[in-house]
Scaffold this motif. Structure first.
Motif, PDB file in Angstrom:
ATOM      1  N   PRO A  93       0.801  -1.216   0.000  1.00  0.00           N
ATOM      2  CA  PRO A  93       0.000   0.000   0.000  1.00  0.00           C
ATOM      3  C   PRO A  93       0.836   1.269   0.000  1.00  0.00           C
ATOM      4  CG  PRO A  93       0.047  -0.915   2.204  1.00  0.00           C
ATOM      5  CD  PRO A  93       0.755  -1.894   1.325  1.00  0.00           C
ATOM      6  N   THR A  94       2.077   1.165   0.453  1.00  0.00           N
ATOM      7  CA  THR A  94       2.946   2.341   0.463  1.00  0.00           C
ATOM      8  C   THR A  94       4.371   1.899   0.781  1.00  0.00           C
ATOM      9  OG1 THR A  94       3.568   4.305   1.722  1.00  0.00           O
ATOM     10  CG2 THR A  94       2.168   2.736   2.873  1.00  0.00           C
ATOM     11  N   THR A  95       5.337   2.554   0.155  1.00  0.00           N
ATOM     12  CA  THR A  95       6.742   2.247   0.455  1.00  0.00           C
ATOM     13  C   THR A  95       7.098   2.563   1.901  1.00  0.00           C
ATOM     14  OG1 THR A  95       7.254   4.436  -0.368  1.00  0.00           O
ATOM     15  CG2 THR A  95       7.616   2.595  -1.878  1.00  0.00           C
ATOM     16  N   MET A  96       6.336   3.453   2.508  1.00  0.00           N
ATOM     17  CA  MET A  96       6.654   3.826   3.892  1.00  0.00           C
ATOM     18  C   MET A  96       6.544   2.626   4.826  1.00  0.00           C
ATOM     19  SD  MET A  96       7.690   6.404   5.589  1.00  0.00           S
ATOM     20  CE  MET A  96       7.928   6.737   7.329  1.00  0.00           C
ATOM     21  N   LEU A  97       5.734   1.671   4.425  1.00  0.00           N
ATOM     22  CA  LEU A  97       5.634   0.443   5.219  1.00  0.00           C
ATOM     23  C   LEU A  97       6.974  -0.290   5.250  1.00  0.00           C
ATOM     24  CD1 LEU A  97       3.536  -1.326   6.721  1.00  0.00           C
ATOM     25  CD2 LEU A  97       3.055  -2.444   4.553  1.00  0.00           C
ATOM     26  N   TYR A  98       7.791  -0.056   4.226  1.00  0.00           N
ATOM     27  CA  TYR A  98       9.032  -0.820   4.067  1.00  0.00           C
ATOM     28  C   TYR A  98      10.314  -0.002   4.267  1.00  0.00           C
ATOM     29  CZ  TYR A  98       5.740  -4.204   2.377  1.00  0.00           C
ATOM     30  OH  TYR A  98       4.673  -5.062   2.303  1.00  0.00           O
ATOM     31  N   ARG A  99      10.180   1.288   4.604  1.00  0.00           N
ATOM     32  CA  ARG A  99      11.397   2.080   4.814  1.00  0.00           C
ATOM     33  C   ARG A  99      12.257   1.459   5.908  1.00  0.00           C
ATOM     34  NH1 ARG A  99      11.363   7.451   8.200  1.00  0.00           N
ATOM     35  NH2 ARG A  99      11.123   5.762   9.730  1.00  0.00           N
ATOM     36  N   ASN A 100      11.632   1.087   7.003  1.00  0.00           N
ATOM     37  CA  ASN A 100      12.404   0.515   8.110  1.00  0.00           C
ATOM     38  C   ASN A 100      12.957  -0.867   7.754  1.00  0.00           C
ATOM     39  OD1 ASN A 100      11.614   2.819   9.408  1.00  0.00           O
ATOM     40  ND2 ASN A 100      10.114   1.826  10.726  1.00  0.00           N
ATOM     41  N   PHE A 101      12.246  -1.559   6.884  1.00  0.00           N
ATOM     42  CA  PHE A 101      12.721  -2.866   6.403  1.00  0.00           C
ATOM     43  C   PHE A 101      14.047  -2.680   5.662  1.00  0.00           C
ATOM     44  CE2 PHE A 101      12.982  -6.647   3.944  1.00  0.00           C
ATOM     45  CZ  PHE A 101      12.048  -7.569   4.400  1.00  0.00           C
ATOM     46  N   LEU A 102      14.083  -1.709   4.727  1.00  0.00           N
ATOM     47  CA  LEU A 102      15.319  -1.452   3.978  1.00  0.00           C
ATOM     48  C   LEU A 102      16.420  -0.933   4.906  1.00  0.00           C
ATOM     49  CD1 LEU A 102      17.031  -1.158   1.412  1.00  0.00           C
ATOM     50  CD2 LEU A 102      15.874   1.020   0.966  1.00  0.00           C
ATOM     51  N   ALA A 103      16.047  -0.122   5.883  1.00  0.00           N
ATOM     52  CA  ALA A 103      17.050   0.380   6.822  1.00  0.00           C
ATOM     53  C   ALA A 103      17.675  -0.775   7.608  1.00  0.00           C
ATOM     54  CB  ALA A 103      16.411   1.388   7.778  1.00  0.00           C
ATOM     55  N   MET A 104      16.818  -1.693   8.034  1.00  0.00           N
ATOM     56  CA  MET A 104      17.345  -2.862   8.772  1.00  0.00           C
ATOM     57  C   MET A 104      18.204  -3.720   7.873  1.00  0.00           C
ATOM     58  SD  MET A 104      14.669  -4.649  11.352  1.00  0.00           S
ATOM     59  CE  MET A 104      13.389  -4.862  10.159  1.00  0.00           C
ATOM     60  N   GLU A 105      17.739  -3.896   6.641  1.00  0.00           N
ATOM     61  CA  GLU A 105      18.504  -4.732   5.703  1.00  0.00           C
ATOM     62  C   GLU A 105      19.887  -4.122   5.456  1.00  0.00           C
ATOM     63  OE1 GLU A 105      16.890  -5.018   1.740  1.00  0.00           O
ATOM     64  OE2 GLU A 105      18.129  -6.748   1.256  1.00  0.00           O
ATOM     65  N   ALA A 550       6.820   3.902  15.440  1.00  0.00           N
ATOM     66  CA  ALA A 550       6.522   5.120  16.211  1.00  0.00           C
ATOM     67  C   ALA A 550       5.557   5.989  15.428  1.00  0.00           C
ATOM     68  CB  ALA A 550       7.824   5.882  16.474  1.00  0.00           C
ATOM     69  N   GLN A 551       4.985   6.971  16.115  1.00  0.00           N
ATOM     70  CA  GLN A 551       4.074   7.901  15.462  1.00  0.00           C
ATOM     71  C   GLN A 551       4.854   8.872  14.544  1.00  0.00           C
ATOM     72  OE1 GLN A 551       0.312   8.275  15.879  1.00  0.00           O
ATOM     73  NE2 GLN A 551       0.986   6.152  15.911  1.00  0.00           N
ATOM     74  N   ALA A 552       4.104   9.593  13.711  1.00  0.00           N
ATOM     75  CA  ALA A 552       4.730  10.443  12.692  1.00  0.00           C
ATOM     76  C   ALA A 552       5.667  11.479  13.300  1.00  0.00           C
ATOM     77  CB  ALA A 552       3.641  11.133  11.880  1.00  0.00           C
ATOM     78  N   ASN A 553       5.266  12.100  14.405  1.00  0.00           N
ATOM     79  CA  ASN A 553       6.102  13.156  14.986  1.00  0.00           C
ATOM     80  C   ASN A 553       7.401  12.603  15.549  1.00  0.00           C
ATOM     81  OD1 ASN A 553       4.141  12.032  16.939  1.00  0.00           O
ATOM     82  ND2 ASN A 553       5.285  13.266  18.408  1.00  0.00           N
ATOM     83  N   ASP A 554       7.461  11.286  15.745  1.00  0.00           N
ATOM     84  CA  ASP A 554       8.693  10.654  16.219  1.00  0.00           C
ATOM     85  C   ASP A 554       9.455   9.960  15.091  1.00  0.00           C
ATOM     86  OD1 ASP A 554       8.558  11.459  18.872  1.00  0.00           O
ATOM     87  OD2 ASP A 554       7.175   9.842  19.391  1.00  0.00           O
ATOM     88  N   GLY A 555       9.047  10.147  13.860  1.00  0.00           N
ATOM     89  CA  GLY A 555       9.836   9.655  12.727  1.00  0.00           C
ATOM     90  C   GLY A 555       9.447   8.294  12.186  1.00  0.00           C
ATOM     91  N   CYS A 556       8.462   7.649  12.813  1.00  0.00           N
ATOM     92  CA  CYS A 556       7.972   6.343  12.317  1.00  0.00           C
ATOM     93  C   CYS A 556       9.052   5.270  12.270  1.00  0.00           C
ATOM     94  CB  CYS A 556       7.350   6.464  10.928  1.00  0.00           C
ATOM     95  SG  CYS A 556       5.842   7.411  10.896  1.00  0.00           S
ATOM     96  N   ASP A 557      10.127   5.427  13.028  1.00  0.00           N
ATOM     97  CA  ASP A 557      11.125   4.351  13.078  1.00  0.00           C
ATOM     98  C   ASP A 557      10.626   3.271  14.045  1.00  0.00           C
ATOM     99  OD1 ASP A 557      13.444   2.998  12.455  1.00  0.00           O
ATOM    100  OD2 ASP A 557      14.801   4.417  13.436  1.00  0.00           O
ATOM    101  N   PHE A 558      11.274   2.130  14.041  1.00  0.00           N
ATOM    102  CA  PHE A 558      10.945   1.092  15.013  1.00  0.00           C
ATOM    103  C   PHE A 558      11.626   1.410  16.347  1.00  0.00           C
ATOM    104  CE2 PHE A 558      10.385  -2.455  11.599  1.00  0.00           C
ATOM    105  CZ  PHE A 558       9.169  -1.910  11.253  1.00  0.00           C
ATOM    106  N   ASP A 559      10.921   1.098  17.435  1.00  0.00           N
ATOM    107  CA  ASP A 559      11.510   1.383  18.753  1.00  0.00           C
ATOM    108  C   ASP A 559      12.797   0.592  18.980  1.00  0.00           C
ATOM    109  OD1 ASP A 559      10.256  -1.089  18.948  1.00  0.00           O
ATOM    110  OD2 ASP A 559       8.876  -0.505  20.546  1.00  0.00           O
ATOM    111  N   VAL A 560      12.936  -0.569  18.347  1.00  0.00           N
ATOM    112  CA  VAL A 560      14.135  -1.381  18.579  1.00  0.00           C
ATOM    113  C   VAL A 560      15.315  -0.959  17.706  1.00  0.00           C
ATOM    114  CG1 VAL A 560      12.957  -3.452  19.403  1.00  0.00           C
ATOM    115  CG2 VAL A 560      13.282  -3.122  16.943  1.00  0.00           C
ATOM    116  N   LEU A 561      15.128   0.065  16.848  1.00  0.00           N
ATOM    117  CA  LEU A 561      16.206   0.458  15.939  1.00  0.00           C
ATOM    118  C   LEU A 561      16.870   1.769  16.331  1.00  0.00           C
ATOM    119  CD1 LEU A 561      14.668  -0.548  12.485  1.00  0.00           C
ATOM    120  CD2 LEU A 561      16.361  -1.767  13.845  1.00  0.00           C
TER     121      LEU A 561
END
Ligand code: FES
Length: 573
Positions: A93-105, A550-561
């Motif tokens: 539905p959106t690349t934003m769903l996968y930004r953190n995936f690519l960052a982790m990769e 995380a929520q938008a104002n916190d950058g939508c990163d994963f808390d574990v990253l």
């Protein structure tokens, strides 16, 4: 003091005498390399987001070869590392769903292999932020090779801009002012070459900001993808990463509160994409540097928009390049910049932009004749967005910068899509369209739905802008009076969930106010009655995303990253 070969990270894999090193070396010989190709040399990872499914990145296949040429020239050993390609265009539905995936990769590609430094090949919206986030967490020297913008679109003598003109002519088609044949001709003329969107969308914004942040060679971000200079820039970046490895020029020596401010100044001057707010907050947090969305507002109040690029302006990235490109643009903004910040070149930002001239003042405007005197972005707050929402005022009809109107609210994108073309829809140009449950968890992934379509009956009546509010994002190529990223999002029970059709909303951008005109008691009553929804995904990556984003104002990163104790290097045995 430059690093010695035995101090390189890769030495543990390739330089020692053990059985494992024997195995690693023998497998490089298996590829056809000779020991002389890699012995004692720094190993450069080229993290490449090329894919047949990403039209913006088709040239990165050959750009990787051009980077390799530079690495070989400088005495390094290049290894290309394919990574997930986030095609803004095709991926749903959106690349934003996968930004953190690519960052982790990216992080794990580096950590798990004998990589001493990386060249990051990306450009299409989420790719460069993701690559940089991963490289920051991995902590090795990193240089970005931005994919570069595509050439101008053209149709019957008119210039077409990615996204921006799609939306514009889509409304004309809906209104019946252009034909089906016209529409098909536009389809063939709007994307004429490889490269990213050539409006000031998220790709051009992020490529430019990452240059201002110090992570590209000077001028790299604005070179059109199809220009031969782009290939030469790739080769030069390959040469430079080898030097960076010996200099141990790691991301933490480039990233600072000051260099982040430089990126935000660039964003303001460009009239950049609202998506950049989310990405830069995430980048800063990877480095452990506090940054809030309010910093964008503070800087935008004093830095004028001087790049006359669509959607805030008239022109395109190709014009920006011919006008002098990023170096000239930054030089014009130099009084707002921290010029002492280090860049990947090893020189300061000030040294890199000194003397760069603007050749066309109508593209990169003088500070006293800006596109907009301030306010490339505004951060609004109020009872339905206590953690903030963002807007791009220069891209909106000015009459909506202060507006009070009745709400037409939708609980989902599907509900909105089913209603918006109905001729009997009860809506006026003064209505405020509200879309809920389109945020990080609700979308999921915060799709770019925030530029809600104008209801058809109003389009036919000539209406082209309305006030729209959502917890979604919108494409950087979009325009209009769209208030986005409302936080906390409706899906997790933020007060935005309580907005109902028939309510009245007041917006005052000058006062940074976004207010639902109901009493505190009524808002509290509605919040108490709100019931949580099921998570969007019950398994797989979607479930992981929902648990950690995380929520938008916190950058939508994963808390574990986020930043934490340094991870140990992998054992080699
Ligand atoms: Fe790739 Fe716009 S679709 S940059």
């Amino acid at each position: 003091m430059p690093k010695r070969p035995e101090e390189l990270r890769s030495y543990r894999w390739l330089g020692t005498d053990g059985l494992r090193s024997f195995g690693h070396r023998s497998r490089l010989l298996q590829i056809g390399y000779d020991r002389a190709d890699f012995a004692g040399k720094p190993v450069v990872g080229i993290v490449n987001t090329w894919s047949d499914a990403n039209p913006c990145h088709v040239h990165l296949r050959t750009r990787a070869d051009e980077v390799k040429r530079g690495v070989w020239q400088a005495g390094g050993f290049p290894l290309e590392l394919p990574a997930m390609s986030l095609s803004e265009n095709l991926m749903k539905p959106t690349t934003m769903l996968y930004r953190n995936f690519l960052a982790m990769e990216t992080e794990e590609l580096i950590r798990s292999q004998p990589i001493d430094g990386v060249v990051l090949l990306g450009g299409c919206d989420k790719t460069l932020p993701a690559l940089l986030m991963g490289a920051i967490s991995a902590g090795v020297p990193a240089i970005a090779v931005p994919a570069g913008p595509m050439l101008r679109g053209t149709w019957r003598g008119e210039v077409l801009g990615s996204g921006t003109d799609s939306w514009k002519y889509w409304d004309e088609k809906r209104a019946g002012t252009i034909s089906e044949d016209d529409w098909h001709e536009i389809e063939g003329g709007i994307a004429r070459s490889f490269g990213t969107c050539m409006t000031m969308g998220t790709a051009a914004t992020m490529m430019s900001m990452i240059e201002a942040l110090g992570f590209t060679l000077p001028g790299a971000s604005s070179i059109p993808a199809a220009d031969s200079g782009h290939a030469r820039m790739a080769t030069a970046s390959g040469r430079r990463i080898v030097e960076m490895i010996f200099e141990d020029l790691t991301p933490d020596r480039i990233l600072s509160a000051k260099s982040l401010d430089n990126a935000i100044v660039a964003h303001a001057g460009l009239g950049g994409s609202t998506n950049a707010v989310i990405h830069l907050v995430a980048i800063a947090r990877r480095a452990g540097i506090p940054l809030t969305i309010d910093r964008f507002d503070e800087i935008a109040r004093r830095v004028p928009v001087i790049a006359d690029i669509r959607p805030s302006g008239r022109l395109l990235m190709e014009d920006f390049y011919y006008a002098g490109g990023m170096r000239a643009f930054l030089n014009r903004l130099s009084e707002h910049l921290e010029l002492a910040c280090t860049t990947v070149s090893g020189r300061t930002l000030g040294e890199e932009i000194a003397g760069a001239q603007v050749w066309h003042d109508d593209v990169i405007r003088p500070l006293d004749r800006p596109v907009s005197p301030s306010g490339g972005i505004a951060v609004l707050r109020g009872n339905i967005a206590p953690d903030g929402a963002v807007m791009k005022p220069p891209a909106a009809d000015p009459r909506f910068l202060r507006h009070r109107g009745p709400v037409l609210a939708f609980e989902s994108y599907d509900e909105m899509a089913a209603a918006v073309d109905r001729e009997d829809l009860e809506v006026t140009p003064d209505h405020v369209l509200v879309l809920k449950n389109a945020g990080p968890q609700g979308g999921p992934g915060m799709p770019e739905w925030g530029m809600l379509p104008i209801p058809l009956k109003l389009v036919k009546a000539g209406v082209r802008d309305m006030l729209r509010i959502s917890d979604a994002r919108m494409s950087g190529t979009s325009y209009g009076a769209c208030i986005l990223h409302v936080a906390p999002e409706a899906y997790v029970g933020g007060p935005f969930a309580c907005v109902q059709t028939g309510d009245v909303i007041e917006v005052d951008v000058g006062a940074r106010r976004l207010h639902l005109d109901i009493g505190d008691d009524e808002l509290a009553r509605r919040r108490a009655a709100w019931t949580p929804r099921e998570p969007r995904a019950a398994r797989g990556y979607g479930a992981i995303f929902a648990q950690h984003v995380a929520q938008a104002n916190d950058g939508c990163d994963f808390d574990v990253l986020g930043p934490g104790p340094a991870l140990a290097e992998p054992e080699i045995h």
